[in-house]
Structures are given as structure tokens and as C-alpha cells.
Scaffold this motif. Structure first.
Motif, PDB file in Angstrom:
ATOM      1  N   ASN A  27     -52.742  24.276  19.383  1.00  0.00           N
ATOM      2  CA  ASN A  27     -51.716  24.218  20.311  1.00  0.00           C
ATOM      3  C   ASN A  27     -50.117  24.281  19.792  1.00  0.00           C
ATOM      4  O   ASN A  27     -50.015  23.689  18.583  1.00  0.00           O
ATOM      5  CB  ASN A  27     -52.100  22.789  20.943  1.00  0.00           C
ATOM      6  N   LYS A  28     -49.253  24.558  20.609  1.00  0.00           N
ATOM      7  CA  LYS A  28     -47.947  24.438  19.963  1.00  0.00           C
ATOM      8  C   LYS A  28     -47.660  25.414  19.303  1.00  0.00           C
ATOM      9  O   LYS A  28     -48.191  26.709  19.024  1.00  0.00           O
ATOM     10  CB  LYS A  28     -47.468  22.980  19.661  1.00  0.00           C
ATOM     11  N   SER A  29     -46.477  25.424  18.377  1.00  0.00           N
ATOM     12  CA  SER A  29     -45.768  26.359  17.630  1.00  0.00           C
ATOM     13  C   SER A  29     -46.013  26.437  16.076  1.00  0.00           C
ATOM     14  O   SER A  29     -46.283  25.561  15.373  1.00  0.00           O
ATOM     15  CB  SER A  29     -44.343  26.270  17.862  1.00  0.00           C
ATOM     16  N   ASP A  30     -45.884  27.834  15.641  1.00  0.00           N
ATOM     17  CA  ASP A  30     -45.642  28.116  14.270  1.00  0.00           C
ATOM     18  C   ASP A  30     -47.002  27.766  13.609  1.00  0.00           C
ATOM     19  O   ASP A  30     -46.948  27.250  12.385  1.00  0.00           O
ATOM     20  CB  ASP A  30     -44.449  27.307  13.623  1.00  0.00           C
ATOM     21  N   ASN A  31     -47.895  28.134  14.110  1.00  0.00           N
ATOM     22  CA  ASN A  31     -49.371  27.926  13.574  1.00  0.00           C
ATOM     23  C   ASN A  31     -49.863  29.107  12.996  1.00  0.00           C
ATOM     24  O   ASN A  31     -49.550  30.310  13.278  1.00  0.00           O
ATOM     25  CB  ASN A  31     -50.321  27.195  14.454  1.00  0.00           C
ATOM     26  N   LEU A  32     -50.860  28.968  11.979  1.00  0.00           N
ATOM     27  CA  LEU A  32     -51.487  30.257  11.438  1.00  0.00           C
ATOM     28  C   LEU A  32     -52.806  29.983  11.306  1.00  0.00           C
ATOM     29  O   LEU A  32     -53.415  28.746  11.006  1.00  0.00           O
ATOM     30  CB  LEU A  32     -51.052  30.336  10.050  1.00  0.00           C
ATOM     31  N   ILE A  33     -53.532  31.058  11.503  1.00  0.00           N
ATOM     32  CA  ILE A  33     -55.138  31.222  11.407  1.00  0.00           C
ATOM     33  C   ILE A  33     -55.279  32.438  10.319  1.00  0.00           C
ATOM     34  O   ILE A  33     -54.978  33.429  10.788  1.00  0.00           O
ATOM     35  CB  ILE A  33     -55.886  31.291  12.640  1.00  0.00           C
ATOM     36  N   GLU A  34     -55.864  32.314   9.280  1.00  0.00           N
ATOM     37  CA  GLU A  34     -55.865  33.426   8.327  1.00  0.00           C
ATOM     38  C   GLU A  34     -57.170  33.199   7.561  1.00  0.00           C
ATOM     39  O   GLU A  34     -57.293  32.340   6.746  1.00  0.00           O
ATOM     40  CB  GLU A  34     -54.579  33.216   7.237  1.00  0.00           C
ATOM     41  N   TYR A  35     -58.108  34.108   7.740  1.00  0.00           N
ATOM     42  CA  TYR A  35     -59.273  34.297   6.962  1.00  0.00           C
ATOM     43  C   TYR A  35     -59.856  35.520   6.883  1.00  0.00           C
ATOM     44  O   TYR A  35     -59.792  36.344   7.687  1.00  0.00           O
ATOM     45  CB  TYR A  35     -60.279  33.172   7.867  1.00  0.00           C
ATOM     46  N   ASP A  36     -59.987  35.742   5.521  1.00  0.00           N
ATOM     47  CA  ASP A  36     -60.053  37.098   5.007  1.00  0.00           C
ATOM     48  C   ASP A  36     -61.718  37.410   4.762  1.00  0.00           C
ATOM     49  O   ASP A  36     -61.921  38.514   4.197  1.00  0.00           O
ATOM     50  CB  ASP A  36     -59.446  37.488   3.945  1.00  0.00           C
TER      51      ASP A  36
END
Length: 219
Positions: free
Chosen positions: A64-73
Motif C-alpha cells: 500500500n502507498k507509494s514508492d514500493n518495489l516488487i522485483e523477483y527474477d
């Protein structure tokens, strides 16, 4: 045996920042539910060898809210379900009391029956998803104000993609870039609507025999 991993990280203060989660998981039957409420959170691999590997795995991530990242390769295995939510409401419906801006999803799914869903609400989000073959089935929804982008690569197998972008404004636009592949697969449905110019770049190569069918609507 079925494993349950439940991680709930909830922060109600407007000044909550920066919780990073690094995941390496191996084994079947995992249920993983992560919730982050606040800003500048990240979920990502710690190294390029970090991965989620196993069959019958359910991964649900809500930011929730701002400037978040989900990064999974690296997500590998059969019969897996992945649901990713970012923005106004971590449970996937719109809530005017809590806006989420500038969020990003980057995910690479390697193999088999795949099922990936994304939803991003409110301003300035982007999705970059690479699915390397087999069952596929992707759903992506982006809505509310501000430019949003989706970059989807699938090479290939059965596909079945549904992309919905809604509501821009006169100074920004929504963009979609899709590269599927053959033989067979597709059944794509893209809907771009709102108050600004929309852009779509689609490369497709089905080669039919029981596959293909593309519908694009731009308003």
C-alpha cells in the motif's frame, strides 16, 4: 506436506519507510502472503541466485502507498499462483482514503503452468513481466490518474492475457508493450481508456491451429 508462510508488515504512520524482504524458497505447497503498508518497501532477491522454486505455490504480495518495489527474477514450478497488488488499497479495491503512487513490479516466471495477476491503483506505476513459456494466463489492471506502463514478454505456450488500463489525464498517457510468440496460444484482450492518448506496441506470432484471437479497444 503443505507449508504456510504468512508475513504481515503493517505500518500506519505516514513516516514509515524502507522494509526490505529477500526471499529464497524451495519446496512444494507453499502459501506465502506478504503485506506491507507504508513507503519505500522492497521485495526482491538478495542475489541473482535467490528464487522461489516449487510446485503448487501461492504467492500473494500487497503493498500500500507509494514508492514500493516488487522485483523477483526466478519463480519456477508447476501449478503456481502469483497475485501482486500495489497502490491505493492492498486488497485490490479502490479506497480514496489512501493513495499509492510510483510503484513498480518486475517479475520473471520460468516455466510451467503459470498464473500471474497484477493490480496497481492510483498514480504512475509500471509492470515488467517476463513469462518463459507453458500454461500462462496473465491478468493486469492499472487504474486512476497518472501515466502507467505495462511491458509483457511471453515466449510462449497457451497464453490468455487480459490487460486493462483506465483513466489517465491530458499530460500523461498509458502504454502497453507486448511480445507473445508462436506456435499457438494468445487470446489477448487489451482495453485502454481514459482522458489521454494511449499507446500500444504488440508483436505476436501465433501460427494458429486452435490458437490466436486478439481484441484491442482504445478510447
Amino acid at each position: 506436506m503443505r507449508y504456510l508462510l504468512l508475513m504481515i508488515l503493517i505500518y500506519t504512520s505516514q513516516t514509515s519507510f524502507a522494509n526490505d524482504i529477500f526471499i529464497t524458497q524451495s519446496g512444494d505447497g507453499l502459501i506465502m502472503d506478504i503485506e506491507q503498508n507504508g513507503q519505500n518497501h522492497q521485495i526482491k532477491p538478495k542475489t541473482t541466485t535467490s528464487k522461489i522454486d516449487g510446485d503448487d505455490v501461492t504467492v500473494v504480495i500487497r503493498q500500500n502507498k507509494s514508492d514500493n518495489l516488487i522485483e523477483y527474477d526466478q519463480v519456477t514450478g508447476d501449478d503456481n499462483q502469483i497475485g501482486l497488488w500495489q497502490g491505493e488499497n492492498v486488497y485490490g479495491w479502490e479506497s480514496s482514503s489512501s493513495h499509492g503512487n510510483n510503484n513498480s513490479i518486475v517479475i520473471n516466471v520460468e516455466g510451467n503452468e503459470n498464473s500471474v495477476g497484477h493490480q496497481q491503483l492510483h498514480n504512475y506505476h509500471d509492470v515488467d513481466t517476463d513469462i518463459q513459456g507453458d500454461g500462462n494466463n496473465v491478468w493486469t489492471n492499472q487504474q486512476n490518474y497518472g501515466a502507467k506502463s505495462i511491458d509483457l514478454t511471453i515466449n510462449n505456450d497457451n497464453n490468455n492475457v487480459d490487460i486493462d488500463q483506465r483513466n489517465g489525464n491530458t499530460s500523461t498517457s498509458h502504454s502497453v508493450t507486448i511480445d507473445l510468440d508462436g506456435t499457438d496460444g494468445t487470446s489477448l484482450d487489451v482495453n485502454q481508456s481514459g482522458w489521454a492518448a494511449n499507446s500500444l506496441s504488440l508483436t505476436q506470432n501465433c501460427l494458429t491451429t486452435g490458437g490466436c484471437s486478439v481484441t484491442v479497444t482504445q478510447n
